[in-house]
Design a protein around this motif. Structure first.
Motif, PDB file in Angstrom:
ATOM      1  N   VAL A  73       2.797   2.742   3.244  1.00 59.27           N
ATOM      2  CA  VAL A  73       2.819   4.102   4.145  1.00 59.27           C
ATOM      3  C   VAL A  73       4.289   3.909   5.069  1.00 59.27           C
ATOM      4  CG1 VAL A  73       1.962   5.939   5.618  1.00 59.27           C
ATOM      5  CG2 VAL A  73       0.737   4.941   3.639  1.00 59.27           C
ATOM      6  N   ASP A  74       4.968   4.455   5.455  1.00 52.17           N
ATOM      7  CA  ASP A  74       5.844   4.129   6.509  1.00 52.17           C
ATOM      8  C   ASP A  74       5.745   5.676   7.219  1.00 52.17           C
ATOM      9  OD1 ASP A  74       9.860   4.327   6.323  1.00 52.17           O
ATOM     10  OD2 ASP A  74       8.362   4.259   7.859  1.00 52.17           O
ATOM     11  N   LEU A  75       5.137   5.004   8.291  1.00 53.48           N
ATOM     12  CA  LEU A  75       5.485   5.812   9.804  1.00 53.48           C
ATOM     13  C   LEU A  75       6.938   5.941  10.539  1.00 53.48           C
ATOM     14  CD1 LEU A  75       1.808   4.907  10.550  1.00 53.48           C
ATOM     15  CD2 LEU A  75       2.296   6.038   9.393  1.00 53.48           C
ATOM     16  N   ARG A  76       7.707   5.591  10.298  1.00 51.42           N
ATOM     17  CA  ARG A  76       9.002   6.447  10.713  1.00 51.42           C
ATOM     18  C   ARG A  76       9.046   5.712  11.923  1.00 51.42           C
ATOM     19  NH1 ARG A  76      11.281  10.862   8.500  1.00 51.42           N
ATOM     20  NH2 ARG A  76      10.786  10.593   6.311  1.00 51.42           N
ATOM     21  N   GLU A  77       8.291   5.160  12.860  1.00 55.88           N
ATOM     22  CA  GLU A  77       8.232   4.987  14.446  1.00 55.88           C
ATOM     23  C   GLU A  77       7.144   3.816  13.951  1.00 55.88           C
ATOM     24  OE1 GLU A  77      11.849   6.564  14.739  1.00 55.88           O
ATOM     25  OE2 GLU A  77      11.014   4.917  15.888  1.00 55.88           O
ATOM     26  N   ARG A  78       6.671   3.442  15.376  1.00 58.08           N
ATOM     27  CA  ARG A  78       5.769   2.091  15.811  1.00 58.08           C
ATOM     28  C   ARG A  78       5.132   3.717  16.367  1.00 58.08           C
ATOM     29  NH1 ARG A  78       6.457  -1.792  19.465  1.00 58.08           N
ATOM     30  NH2 ARG A  78       4.476  -2.624  19.032  1.00 58.08           N
ATOM     31  N   VAL A  79       3.865   3.439  15.742  1.00 61.96           N
ATOM     32  CA  VAL A  79       3.053   4.548  16.489  1.00 61.96           C
ATOM     33  C   VAL A  79       1.506   3.897  16.561  1.00 61.96           C
ATOM     34  CG1 VAL A  79       3.990   6.715  15.060  1.00 61.96           C
ATOM     35  CG2 VAL A  79       1.735   5.459  14.401  1.00 61.96           C
ATOM     36  N   GLU A  80       0.091   4.271  17.328  1.00 56.58           N
ATOM     37  CA  GLU A  80      -1.291   3.593  17.241  1.00 56.58           C
ATOM     38  C   GLU A  80      -1.716   4.391  16.715  1.00 56.58           C
ATOM     39  OE1 GLU A  80      -4.058   2.684  21.317  1.00 56.58           O
ATOM     40  OE2 GLU A  80      -1.635   4.089  21.640  1.00 56.58           O
ATOM     41  N   LEU A 128      -6.504  -3.802   4.905  1.00 58.65           N
ATOM     42  CA  LEU A 128      -5.842  -2.825   5.340  1.00 58.65           C
ATOM     43  C   LEU A 128      -4.109  -3.392   6.186  1.00 58.65           C
ATOM     44  CD1 LEU A 128      -4.667  -0.203   6.548  1.00 58.65           C
ATOM     45  CD2 LEU A 128      -5.886  -0.246   8.316  1.00 58.65           C
ATOM     46  N   LEU A 129      -3.321  -3.467   5.507  1.00 68.25           N
ATOM     47  CA  LEU A 129      -2.625  -4.508   6.430  1.00 68.25           C
ATOM     48  C   LEU A 129      -1.624  -3.852   7.113  1.00 68.25           C
ATOM     49  CD1 LEU A 129      -4.006  -6.426   3.734  1.00 68.25           C
ATOM     50  CD2 LEU A 129      -1.141  -7.423   3.492  1.00 68.25           C
ATOM     51  N   TYR A 130      -0.705  -4.434   7.659  1.00 69.83           N
ATOM     52  CA  TYR A 130      -0.157  -3.120   9.199  1.00 69.83           C
ATOM     53  C   TYR A 130       1.198  -4.622   9.162  1.00 69.83           C
ATOM     54  CZ  TYR A 130      -2.202  -5.895  12.808  1.00 69.83           C
ATOM     55  OH  TYR A 130      -2.802  -6.935  14.118  1.00 69.83           O
ATOM     56  N   SER A 131       2.287  -3.572   9.074  1.00 67.55           N
ATOM     57  CA  SER A 131       3.431  -4.602   9.865  1.00 67.55           C
ATOM     58  C   SER A 131       4.442  -3.205  10.453  1.00 67.55           C
ATOM     59  CB  SER A 131       4.512  -5.164   8.300  1.00 67.55           C
ATOM     60  OG  SER A 131       5.509  -6.147   8.466  1.00 67.55           O
ATOM     61  N   ASP A 132       5.597  -4.479  11.319  1.00 67.41           N
ATOM     62  CA  ASP A 132       6.201  -3.783  12.102  1.00 67.41           C
ATOM     63  C   ASP A 132       7.463  -3.165  11.251  1.00 67.41           C
ATOM     64  OD1 ASP A 132       4.944  -3.180  14.406  1.00 67.41           O
ATOM     65  OD2 ASP A 132       6.796  -5.033  15.545  1.00 67.41           O
TER      66      ASP A 132
END
Length: 1216
Positions: free
Chosen positions: A74-81, A102-106
């Motif tokens: 999933v690309d959230l377009r911007e860094r969000v919380e 669940l993985l996350y990345s900037d």
């Protein structure tokens, strides 16, 4: 190859800063529609994308069954919380995901796995296609990309997923530091002094070292926050460095693996000396030392490095390389000031967008089957390989490369944390290079291998390379393997020597060509197995450190280990104390008085301490000393300038508090002698002297256990020299009174005394002398704390057990039931149950509630439970049992519960809580009847014990019972004693009867032990010589000889004994000449622990001097000569071990011969005696049997009660 990307089209939301602590306001749905593109990827170019909707309620996503890349991104377009996620299965299908990561990345390249607070890395998914499973994250994450990685899925279908993401917008001020840049925040004045500081920031770094924050002052104050080997260290000094060089310095270390290119949060809070240091939700609390509370910093604070004075951009230490965001110092937004170019900020080479390095990692997951196989250019004549690795494992295969010559290859191994490069020319010929140290430390290490011509070189971490010379030119083959050997290459000689590499790897360069992991992942380059790309899955399993009590934590890739050496604790996490909890417990082990280590809180946080255990006959005292137990003289003190003495005990105040609370009673003597030195003002009663309790509170009473009363011991006893005052010293007399105001403090909650202040010795002739004694405590309130369970349905309920990873439970129990539940800890899902069964005791799972007996439907425990201890806390069973039906306080039968509590014929006597040993009929003394009673005999000394009435030796029965008993057993005299002498001949012991019989034990002229006895005055005496060695020889006399034997008569028994004499004996009729000669010489030396049947004559002589039954002649001195002889003999044997071998063999041989001789004599005597009295025995036994057939009813009832009582008390006690 298919991979799935989701692009989030966000509804219009207001961008604002939301604090992490207010997660409840950050629960917005971040997008109603996820437009996902299913993309066929060739190299790095997207060929075709098909949009689809995969939010909750939509159709859903499912990968191809042949696809190796099974994740939803999933690309959230911007860094969000992000604060929560939710999942569904695929609509209208049997496809759903039952668990996922669940993985996350900037950036969408370097990923990190989200883990809950308990380090759980997977989320439970769905059980059908339509239900929604919502997960609130234990901590929010700031990210742009999310990746849902299925772990398990529908057993009757396939993977299917619909997702929703919740959170809110996130705003930050970012600064990028390139390793040569810094931010300098200058103060408005020359220096600033603060008693409170708050510094907060978030950072991410690609290097393991660098200074983040630094400030210092001219007098030596400083604060430094530094990244060192992937850990954060905080250094603070608040004191003047010239006056107090090291007193105010403190260093705190926190965090690990912080150079992982992901964001980490830091918070530093200081108020005076108290410091709270937090990194990623882990907090340490410390206090600085020294005298000052303020931090004085001159001119400026620097961020990103420590600049040299006058040379901005030049640094004393490694500067920071990475990004910082939301950097605040005492409420000031430093990065915001720099972005707005405010004059108090100097920004050198700092940019305000975070550069993202393209360092892509791969994780080798398996220690047996992970590998990466890469091809080599066949035309290449040389080989160069460079890569970075990171692991905790000390062993593993890093690289294997085949060379063109058959059976020739290069092998790079990690062995004991070192690198070993081996060149195999054949199966029998090899040479190697070993370099590096401690490379399995979890840090990134750079390895370079170069092969060309006749040499191979190896280097690590930019160190000078080590070179190996080859006999022939080596040329690379067609492929190399990184990490381990594939099973298909086993036949070609590729085998893992120990195990495959397990860890992370990045920046792989072969022959100056970087390896593109994306191509490997898509199957376009080489081959691999059990690898995870775009993520480094290394974890620090020692953070937090689960090793307790300062145990040293080490780890491998999969687990951690605790080294408990020198901690005083044992177990997997150094949780269980190896020391007894009290002196009372040491007494149970049979110990005598002495210094011992005790651990009052068991497995609790407090360490063990050394105390003196004074084990007396009636009580066991625990003595804790301090630094000033001598008399102290005081003059010239006043309330304005008082005399102050602080007492430092051999245990900490926390240890003393625990010790005192567990003891039954504690006391401390305060001796106070005075001359014109008052304790209270004569006019208004104002205290002129006082003491401080363990909490630092001022106390003005000087005796007894009644706090708050300004009195001394003489007032409590109503014997003060002046009844107008409550203390003797308040009479203000100019002469010394020995009794004065000495008292014993016994109020437990105030003990021990930590400080004393004397304030009235400044007048002419005024003087005081005082002494504060050691802390004395006796008893253990919880060691004998017990409860008895009489009904299976009864149980004791206690509050919830608070435990994270380690739980220890210990208890004593005794029962006659074959099964039953000792305790249960019940939780919502998990439980611990410890139960007794015919086969085993069972321990299961986790716990929430602490329960005695059972509250579930299991069979309850019937019996006694004592000293129940859980995680260092002893539960008060007796108090809880008072209000519980079916349970009673206490547990009778302590004496039968333990083996040999009382030794050497000592009798165990029950008490309400514990036991005492009655040593009346033992030749030994002490609390456990183990202390030798010894007497030094001089020339002419003797002890004669006269029996009060005719004494039958038949086990203290009457003569009638003796006659009956004699039908089944022969008469015997049981004698035991120790002696040490150099005199021969010597009389040790003689027994005389009213019928002119006697028995004597003497040392003959040659030093041999002889036993003379005459049971018939018409016959010659019998003589036994069980020891033919010289027992008065100088070499042997330093050993204490313990002789114990049973004597069977050749004719009759010793009838009605008259007296027993130790030492010198004057002439008696009917005694043989040699015995008379030995008796006239007496005994000179040490006699110890003399036992004659159930009588201890030597002990009786010491305790009953002046009695008409005991006659002592000469100088008789009680001593410890028996114990000294034992110690002396031990030392001499150690020094003369070689020469003593033959002597010890001879002694052993003599003992064996004596035993054989006595046994043969006993058999002959028994045969003769049994034949002579056979008819008489038969007649007596018949009459006894006739009487036994007619017992009285009350005797039968009493015997039945005694039988039941014996069964109850004979239950043995067990410890678990």
């Amino acid at each position: 190859m298919f991979c799935c990307f989701l692009t989030l089209c966000c509804a219009q939301v207001s961008w604002h800063k939301v604090k992490t602590s207010k997660v409840s306001f950050c629960q917005e749905v971040l997008g109603r529609h996820f437009f996902m593109s299913v993309c066929m990827v060739w190299s790095e170019t997207i060929l075709q994308c098909t949009p689809s909707v995969f939010v909750l309620g939509g159709g859903g996503w499912a990968p191809e069954r042949t696809d190796r890349l099974r994740w939803l991104q999933v690309d959230l377009r911007e860094r969000v919380e992000v604060t929560a996620v939710a999942t569904q299965g695929r609509f209208g299908s049997p496809d759903w995901v039952t668990s996922y990561m669940l993985l996350y990345s900037d950036t969408g390249r370097a990923w990190k796995q989200f883990r809950q607070e308990d380090n759980i890395g997977t989320f439970p998914g769905n059980t059908n296609s339509d239900g929604t499973v919502h997960h609130k994250l234990s901590h929010s994450i700031r990210t742009r990309f999310l990746r849902f990685l299925p772990v398990d899925w529908s057993p009757g279908g396939w993977m299917g997923l619909r997702v929703e993401v919740y959170g809110c917008a996130y705003k930050s001020d970012v600064a990028d530091f390139n390793g040569r840049s810094s931010l300098l925040y200058r103060f408005n004045q020359k220096s600033t002094s603060t008693v409170k500081d708050v510094i907060s920031l978030r950072f991410k770094s690609q290097r393991a070292d660098g200074v983040l924050v630094h400030g210092e002052g001219q007098r030596g104050d400083y604060i430094t926050l530094e990244l060192h080997k992937g850990r954060l260290s905080l250094h603070i000094n608040l004191d003047d460095a010239k006056m107090h060089p090291s007193s105010g310095h403190v260093s705190v270390f926190l965090g690990s693996l912080l150079d992982d290119q992901h964001w980490h949060s830091v918070l530093i809070e200081r108020f005076n000396k108290q410091i709270n240091f937090t990194v990623d939700r882990l907090t340490k609390h410390v206090r600085t030392g020294g005298l000052d509370d303020s931090l004085e910093v001159d001119y400026e604070l620097s961020f990103g490095g420590i600049p040299l004075p006058g040379k901005p951009g030049t640094f004393l230490r490694k500067n920071f390389h990475g990004c910082m965001e939301n950097l605040y110092y005492n409420g000031v937004n430093i990065i915001d000031l720099a972005k707005r170019r405010k004059p108090q900020i100097y920004s050198g080479n700092v940019t305000f967008t975070c550069s993202e390095p393209q360092l892509v990692s791969a994780t080798f997951l398996s220690s047996s089957s992970s590998f990466l196989s890469l091809p080599l250019d066949a035309a290449t004549e040389t080989l160069s390989v460079t890569f970075q690795f990171q692991t905790w494992n000390r062993e593993g295969m890093l690289l294997s490369a085949w060379l063109r010559r058959e059976s020739e290859r290069l092998l790079l191994l990690l062995v004991h944390g070192q690198l070993r490069l081996t060149h195999h020319r054949s199966a029998l010929q090899s040479s190697d290079i070993v370099i590096g140290q401690a490379l399995s430390d979890g840090q990134w290490h750079t390895v370079s291998i170069s092969m060309g011509g006749f040499q191979v070189s190896l280097s690590v971490d930019d160190k000078p390379p080590s070179t190996m010379q080859l006999k022939d030119i080596a040329q690379p083959g067609r492929s190399l393997v990184i990490g381990g050997c594939p099973s298909v290459l086993t036949n070609q000689g590729c085998r893992n020597p120990t195990m495959a590499y397990q860890g992370c790897m990045r920046s792989v360069i072969i022959n100056n060509q970087p390896i593109n992991f994306n191509l490997v992942q898509q199957g376009l380059l080489g081959n691999y197995s059990k690898l995870q790309f775009d993520i480094c899955g290394i974890r620090d399993r020692c953070l937090p450190n689960y090793c307790e009590h300062d145990g040293e934590c080490s780890q491998s890739w999969n687990t951690f280990f605790c080294d408990c050496s020198g901690t005083g604790y044992t177990g997997a996490t150094c949780h269980n104390s190896i020391f007894e909890p009290s002196c009372e417990a040491h007494r149970l082990t049979g110990s005598a008085s002495g210094f011992f280590s005790i651990d009052p809180d068991g497995s609790g946080p407090l360490k063990s301490t050394v105390v003196y255990c004074n084990i007396t006959d009636d009580k066991v005292w625990t003595v804790v000393n301090h630094n000033s137990t001598e008399m102290v003289r005081v003059q010239g003190s006043s309330l304005q300038k008082p005399h102050v003495m602080k007492f430092n005990y051999s245990a900490s105040l926390e240890q003393l508090r625990t010790l005192v609370s567990k003891s039954e009673q504690c006391q401390q003597e305060v001796v106070y002698l005075c001359r014109k030195s008052r304790l209270f003002n004569t006019w208004d009663g104002t205290p002129l002297s006082w003491w401080l309790d363990r909490a630092g509170e001022r106390r003005t009473y000087w005796g007894g256990f009644l706090p708050g009363v300004q009195q001394c011991a003489c007032s409590l006893d109503e014997n003060c020299i002046d009844m107008n005052h409550f203390c003797n010293c308040d009479a203000d007399r100019s002469s010394w009174y020995e009794e004065n105001d000495t008292g014993v403090l016994s109020y437990k909650e105030h003990l021990p005394v930590t400080e004393i202040l004397i304030g009235d010795t400044n007048r002419s002739g005024s003087e005081a002398i005082y002494r504060v004694g050691s802390l004395h405590c006796y008893g253990d309130r919880f060691l004998w704390n017990a409860a008895s369970f009489y009904q299976e349905s009864s149980y004791l309920h206690f509050p919830t057990l608070q435990a994270e990873l380690s739980v220890d439970t210990s208890l004593y129990f005794k029962t006659t039931a074959p099964s039953g539940v000792f305790l249960e800890h019940l939780g919502t899902k998990d439980f611990i149950r410890v139960e007794l069964s015919v086969e085993r005791a069972v321990l299961v799972n986790c716990a929430a509630e602490t329960i005695r007996g059972t509250a579930s439907r299991q069979r309850g425990f019937l019996g006694c439970i004592r000293s129940l201890n859980i995680n260092g806390m002893t539960l008060d069973l007796e108090e809880r049992a008072k209000m519980t039906p079916g349970v009673s306080s206490g547990c009778p039968g302590h004496c039968s519960s333990q083996n040999s509590l009382c030794h050497n014929r000592g009798k165990c006597i029950e008490k309400s809580s514990g036991y005492v040993c009655d040593c009346t009929h033992s030749a030994y003394g002490g609390p456990n009847c183990k202390k030798e009673v010894s007497v030094s005999f001089e020339s002419g000394s003797s002890v004669t014990y006269t029996f009060q009435e005719p004494f039958s030796v038949m086990r203290n029965h009457s003569r009638q019972s003796s006659a009956i008993f004699a039908q089944s057993s022969n008469s015997r005299e049981s004698i035991a004693f120790s002696f040490l002498t150099t005199q021969t001949p010597a009389m040790l012991l003689t027994v005389n009867t009213y019928h002119q019989q006697y028995m004597a034990i003497i040392l003959a002229h040659n030093g041999s032990l002889q036993i003379w006895y005459r049971l018939n005055r018409d016959k010659e005496p019998d003589i036994f010589t069980p020891m033919s060695l010289n027992l008065a020889n100088g070499d042997i006399l330093r050993m204490s000889r313990h002789i114990s034997f049973s004597l069977l008569s050749t004719d009759k028994e010793l009838i009605t004994i008259r007296s027993l004499t130790l030492g010198k004996v004057t002439g008696r009729a009917g005694v043989d000449e040699e015995v008379l000669q030995a008796g006239s010489r007496g005994f000179i030396g040490c006699l110890s622990s003399v036992q004659f049947n159930h009588l201890a004559p030597l002990k009786a002589a010491i305790l009953n001097r002046g009695s008409s039954l005991v006659n002592v002649l000469g100088n008789l001195v009680e001593s410890n000569c028996g114990e000294l002889a034992d110690k002396s003999s031990s030392r001499s044997l150690g020094k003369k071990l070689t020469n003593a071998a033959q002597s010890d063999s001879a002694v052993i041989g003599g003992l064996i011969a004596a035993v054989v001789l006595i046994t043969l004599c006993a058999l002959g005597v028994m045969t003769r005696f049994l034949y002579r009295h056979r008819h008489e025995r038969t007649r007596q036994m018949a009459s006894v049997k006739e009487k036994d057939h007619q017992p009285r009813p009350e005797l039968r009832y009493r015997a039945e009660l005694d039988l039941h009582s014996a069964m109850r008390d004979s239950r043995k006690e067990y410890f678990i």
